[in-house]
Design a protein around this motif. Structure first.
Motif, PDB file in Angstrom:
ATOM      1  N   ASP A 165       0.849  -1.193   0.000  1.00  8.61           N
ATOM      2  CA  ASP A 165       0.000   0.000   0.000  1.00  8.61           C
ATOM      3  C   ASP A 165       0.887   1.247   0.000  1.00  8.61           C
ATOM      4  O   ASP A 165       0.598   2.231  -0.672  1.00  8.61           O
ATOM      5  CB  ASP A 165      -0.917   0.013   1.225  1.00  8.61           C
ATOM      6  CG  ASP A 165      -2.003  -1.044   1.149  1.00  8.61           C
ATOM      7  OD1 ASP A 165      -2.373  -1.446   0.026  1.00  8.61           O
ATOM      8  OD2 ASP A 165      -2.486  -1.470   2.215  1.00  8.61           O
ATOM      9  N   ARG A 166       1.962   1.206   0.766  1.00  4.21           N
ATOM     10  CA  ARG A 166       2.899   2.330   0.802  1.00  4.21           C
ATOM     11  C   ARG A 166       3.610   2.500  -0.530  1.00  4.21           C
ATOM     12  O   ARG A 166       3.824   3.624  -1.003  1.00  4.21           O
ATOM     13  CB  ARG A 166       3.921   2.128   1.918  1.00  4.21           C
ATOM     14  CG  ARG A 166       3.307   2.092   3.306  1.00  4.21           C
ATOM     15  CD  ARG A 166       4.382   2.037   4.363  1.00  4.21           C
ATOM     16  NE  ARG A 166       3.792   1.912   5.684  1.00  4.21           N
ATOM     17  CZ  ARG A 166       4.404   2.267   6.797  1.00  4.21           C
ATOM     18  NH1 ARG A 166       5.622   2.774   6.754  1.00  4.21           N
ATOM     19  NH2 ARG A 166       3.815   2.113   7.964  1.00  4.21           N
ATOM     20  N   VAL A 167       3.974   1.384  -1.135  1.00  3.65           N
ATOM     21  CA  VAL A 167       4.630   1.453  -2.442  1.00  3.65           C
ATOM     22  C   VAL A 167       3.701   2.101  -3.468  1.00  3.65           C
ATOM     23  O   VAL A 167       4.100   3.001  -4.211  1.00  3.65           O
ATOM     24  CB  VAL A 167       5.049   0.044  -2.909  1.00  3.65           C
ATOM     25  CG1 VAL A 167       5.471   0.067  -4.380  1.00  3.65           C
ATOM     26  CG2 VAL A 167       6.189  -0.481  -2.043  1.00  3.65           C
ATOM     27  N   LEU A 168       2.450   1.653  -3.506  1.00  4.53           N
ATOM     28  CA  LEU A 168       1.504   2.192  -4.483  1.00  4.53           C
ATOM     29  C   LEU A 168       1.223   3.672  -4.221  1.00  4.53           C
ATOM     30  O   LEU A 168       1.097   4.461  -5.167  1.00  4.53           O
ATOM     31  CB  LEU A 168       0.212   1.376  -4.460  1.00  4.53           C
ATOM     32  CG  LEU A 168       0.364  -0.091  -4.899  1.00  4.53           C
ATOM     33  CD1 LEU A 168      -0.957  -0.828  -4.746  1.00  4.53           C
ATOM     34  CD2 LEU A 168       0.885  -0.197  -6.320  1.00  4.53           C
ATOM     35  N   ALA A 169       1.134   4.049  -2.953  1.00  2.00           N
ATOM     36  CA  ALA A 169       0.933   5.469  -2.627  1.00  2.00           C
ATOM     37  C   ALA A 169       2.149   6.292  -3.048  1.00  2.00           C
ATOM     38  O   ALA A 169       2.012   7.419  -3.546  1.00  2.00           O
ATOM     39  CB  ALA A 169       0.678   5.625  -1.136  1.00  2.00           C
ATOM     40  N   ARG A 170       3.340   5.734  -2.870  1.00  2.00           N
ATOM     41  CA  ARG A 170       4.568   6.443  -3.263  1.00  2.00           C
ATOM     42  C   ARG A 170       4.612   6.638  -4.789  1.00  2.00           C
ATOM     43  O   ARG A 170       5.006   7.699  -5.275  1.00  2.00           O
ATOM     44  CB  ARG A 170       5.779   5.658  -2.778  1.00  2.00           C
ATOM     45  CG  ARG A 170       7.117   6.307  -3.101  1.00  2.00           C
ATOM     46  CD  ARG A 170       8.254   5.635  -2.357  1.00  2.00           C
ATOM     47  NE  ARG A 170       8.186   5.944  -0.935  1.00  2.00           N
ATOM     48  CZ  ARG A 170       7.989   5.029   0.015  1.00  2.00           C
ATOM     49  NH1 ARG A 170       7.830   3.755  -0.293  1.00  2.00           N
ATOM     50  NH2 ARG A 170       7.941   5.402   1.278  1.00  2.00           N
ATOM     51  N   LEU A 171       4.229   5.627  -5.522  1.00  2.00           N
ATOM     52  CA  LEU A 171       4.185   5.741  -6.981  1.00  2.00           C
ATOM     53  C   LEU A 171       3.214   6.839  -7.408  1.00  2.00           C
ATOM     54  O   LEU A 171       3.504   7.632  -8.305  1.00  2.00           O
ATOM     55  CB  LEU A 171       3.774   4.404  -7.594  1.00  2.00           C
ATOM     56  CG  LEU A 171       4.764   3.247  -7.455  1.00  2.00           C
ATOM     57  CD1 LEU A 171       4.116   1.945  -7.912  1.00  2.00           C
ATOM     58  CD2 LEU A 171       6.037   3.514  -8.252  1.00  2.00           C
ATOM     59  N   GLU A 172       2.050   6.870  -6.736  1.00  2.00           N
ATOM     60  CA  GLU A 172       1.039   7.870  -7.089  1.00  2.00           C
ATOM     61  C   GLU A 172       1.531   9.289  -6.783  1.00  2.00           C
ATOM     62  O   GLU A 172       1.362  10.206  -7.600  1.00  2.00           O
ATOM     63  CB  GLU A 172      -0.258   7.572  -6.338  1.00  2.00           C
ATOM     64  CG  GLU A 172      -1.420   8.446  -6.755  1.00  2.00           C
ATOM     65  CD  GLU A 172      -2.731   7.992  -6.160  1.00  2.00           C
ATOM     66  OE1 GLU A 172      -3.751   8.670  -6.419  1.00  2.00           O
ATOM     67  OE2 GLU A 172      -2.749   6.979  -5.438  1.00  2.00           O
ATOM     68  N   ARG A 173       2.151   9.466  -5.616  1.00  2.00           N
ATOM     69  CA  ARG A 173       2.658  10.793  -5.252  1.00  2.00           C
ATOM     70  C   ARG A 173       3.735  11.272  -6.224  1.00  2.00           C
ATOM     71  O   ARG A 173       3.844  12.461  -6.516  1.00  2.00           O
ATOM     72  CB  ARG A 173       3.236  10.766  -3.829  1.00  2.00           C
ATOM     73  CG  ARG A 173       2.208  10.651  -2.733  1.00  2.00           C
ATOM     74  CD  ARG A 173       2.822  11.013  -1.384  1.00  2.00           C
ATOM     75  NE  ARG A 173       3.980  10.191  -1.065  1.00  2.00           N
ATOM     76  CZ  ARG A 173       3.935   9.042  -0.410  1.00  2.00           C
ATOM     77  NH1 ARG A 173       2.755   8.557  -0.004  1.00  2.00           N
ATOM     78  NH2 ARG A 173       5.026   8.366  -0.132  1.00  2.00           N
ATOM     79  N   ALA A 174       4.534  10.315  -6.726  1.00  2.00           N
ATOM     80  CA  ALA A 174       5.619  10.673  -7.632  1.00  2.00           C
ATOM     81  C   ALA A 174       5.149  10.867  -9.068  1.00  2.00           C
ATOM     82  O   ALA A 174       5.936  11.271  -9.934  1.00  2.00           O
ATOM     83  CB  ALA A 174       6.704   9.597  -7.593  1.00  2.00           C
ATOM     84  N   GLY A 175       3.880  10.578  -9.339  1.00  2.00           N
ATOM     85  CA  GLY A 175       3.384  10.664 -10.702  1.00  2.00           C
ATOM     86  C   GLY A 175       3.920   9.560 -11.591  1.00  2.00           C
ATOM     87  O   GLY A 175       3.890   9.674 -12.820  1.00  2.00           O
ATOM     88  N   ALA A 176       4.410   8.491 -10.977  1.00  2.00           N
ATOM     89  CA  ALA A 176       4.939   7.365 -11.750  1.00  2.00           C
ATOM     90  C   ALA A 176       3.785   6.480 -12.209  1.00  2.00           C
ATOM     91  O   ALA A 176       2.781   6.342 -11.512  1.00  2.00           O
ATOM     92  CB  ALA A 176       5.913   6.555 -10.904  1.00  2.00           C
ATOM     93  N   GLY A 177       3.945   5.881 -13.367  1.00  2.00           N
ATOM     94  CA  GLY A 177       2.875   5.052 -13.911  1.00  2.00           C
ATOM     95  C   GLY A 177       3.340   3.710 -14.409  1.00  2.00           C
ATOM     96  O   GLY A 177       3.068   3.334 -15.555  1.00  2.00           O
ATOM     97  N   PRO A 178       4.035   2.917 -13.557  1.00  2.00           N
ATOM     98  CA  PRO A 178       4.461   1.596 -14.019  1.00  2.00           C
ATOM     99  C   PRO A 178       3.282   0.664 -14.210  1.00  2.00           C
ATOM    100  O   PRO A 178       2.219   0.863 -13.617  1.00  2.00           O
ATOM    101  CB  PRO A 178       5.362   1.109 -12.882  1.00  2.00           C
ATOM    102  CG  PRO A 178       4.799   1.771 -11.673  1.00  2.00           C
ATOM    103  CD  PRO A 178       4.361   3.139 -12.141  1.00  2.00           C
ATOM    104  N   ALA A 179       3.468  -0.354 -15.025  1.00  2.00           N
ATOM    105  CA  ALA A 179       2.467  -1.420 -15.108  1.00  2.00           C
ATOM    106  C   ALA A 179       2.493  -2.198 -13.803  1.00  2.00           C
ATOM    107  O   ALA A 179       3.559  -2.571 -13.306  1.00  2.00           O
ATOM    108  CB  ALA A 179       2.772  -2.340 -16.284  1.00  2.00           C
ATOM    109  N   LEU A 180       1.318  -2.434 -13.233  1.00  2.00           N
ATOM    110  CA  LEU A 180       1.183  -3.172 -11.981  1.00  2.00           C
ATOM    111  C   LEU A 180       0.655  -4.567 -12.304  1.00  2.00           C
ATOM    112  O   LEU A 180      -0.436  -4.715 -12.858  1.00  2.00           O
ATOM    113  CB  LEU A 180       0.217  -2.462 -11.034  1.00  2.00           C
ATOM    114  CG  LEU A 180       0.536  -0.998 -10.714  1.00  2.00           C
ATOM    115  CD1 LEU A 180      -0.566  -0.393  -9.847  1.00  2.00           C
ATOM    116  CD2 LEU A 180       1.898  -0.870 -10.019  1.00  2.00           C
ATOM    117  N   VAL A 181       1.444  -5.575 -11.962  1.00  2.00           N
ATOM    118  CA  VAL A 181       1.110  -6.949 -12.324  1.00  2.00           C
ATOM    119  C   VAL A 181       1.221  -7.823 -11.080  1.00  2.00           C
ATOM    120  O   VAL A 181       2.249  -7.814 -10.389  1.00  2.00           O
ATOM    121  CB  VAL A 181       2.059  -7.483 -13.413  1.00  2.00           C
ATOM    122  CG1 VAL A 181       1.698  -8.921 -13.783  1.00  2.00           C
ATOM    123  CG2 VAL A 181       2.021  -6.588 -14.646  1.00  2.00           C
TER     124      VAL A 181
END
Length: 217
Positions: A165-181
């Motif tokens: 959950d922290r990883v996904l929140a960090r990605l969102e805050r950074a504006g990163a858009g990796p594929a999540l699999v």
């Protein structure tokens, strides 16, 4: 009905309506079945999962992939990690921090792993080399997520520690858009799992029988 689905059946209320199961109950069911899987089933699933995952266009084009080393009855990941490295992909692996957040280090082969036990938790295989910091994951083109189930919306049921959950929140805050699999067994793709407002859907699930994509991510 498959063994995995039996472990995740919905409870029934007294009026006969299906009650929404809580996450803790579902986790116990899925983990109980995983823990009972024969080793040959786990090995065969790992080989099949790696074959299907390597066919993903997202992984074919990836320069950096954030992944993890499977433990216990989880769908095996080592064959996939080594195949990605053979392609020249930079593979990042998590290291659990005291607050359950994740640091990251580079995977350079089985010799780069250390077996770490965090308190009374299951021992994990973590990168033994340099730590790159929790923000390193924001540079990944693909993030491979562990889980216990995923539903028709792409909502993932994790183990409950909150690390991803922290990883996904960090990605969102950074504006990163990796594929999540997410990587799972076939019967862990279910109709519905409980979801909260902060939960985010994944783009795809890879199982030993193939790939399923979701449109909500």
């Amino acid at each position: 009905m498959s063994r995995l689905r039996e472990g995740a059946e919905r409870p029934v209320e007294h009026d006969g309506r299906a009650a929404e199961p809580d996450k803790r109950t579902l986790r116990r069911g899925f983990l109980a079945v995983r823990n009972g899987l024969p080793e040959d089933v786990v090995r065969a699933a790992a080989d099949a999962l790696a074959r299907h995952a390597l066919d993903l266009p997202e992984l074919a084009d990836a320069r950096t992939v954030a992944a993890y080393v499977s433990v216990g009855g989880e769908p095996g990941t080592l064959a996939l990690l080594d195949a990605l490295r053979a392609r020249g992909v930079r593979v990042l692996l998590p290291a659990l921090l005291p607050d359950n957040d994740l640091d990251w280090g580079e995977y350079t082969g089985p010799g780069s792993l250390a077996r770490i036990r965090h308190g009374g938790k299951m021992a994990l295989f973590e990168p033994a080399g340099e730590r790159l910091g929790p923000a390193a994951v924001t540079g990944a083109d693909v993030v491979l997520l562990p889980g216990l189930a995923v539903d028709a919306r792409g909502m993932r049921l994790g183990r409950g520690g909150g690390s991803y959950d922290r990883v996904l929140a960090r990605l969102e805050r950074a504006g990163a858009g990796p594929a999540l699999v997410v990587l799972l067994y076939d019967a862990e793709v279910v109709d519905r799992v409980p979801a909260q407002a902060h939960d985010r859907p994944v783009h795809a699930v890879v199982t030993p029988s193939g790939v399923r994509r979701f449109t909500g991510a």
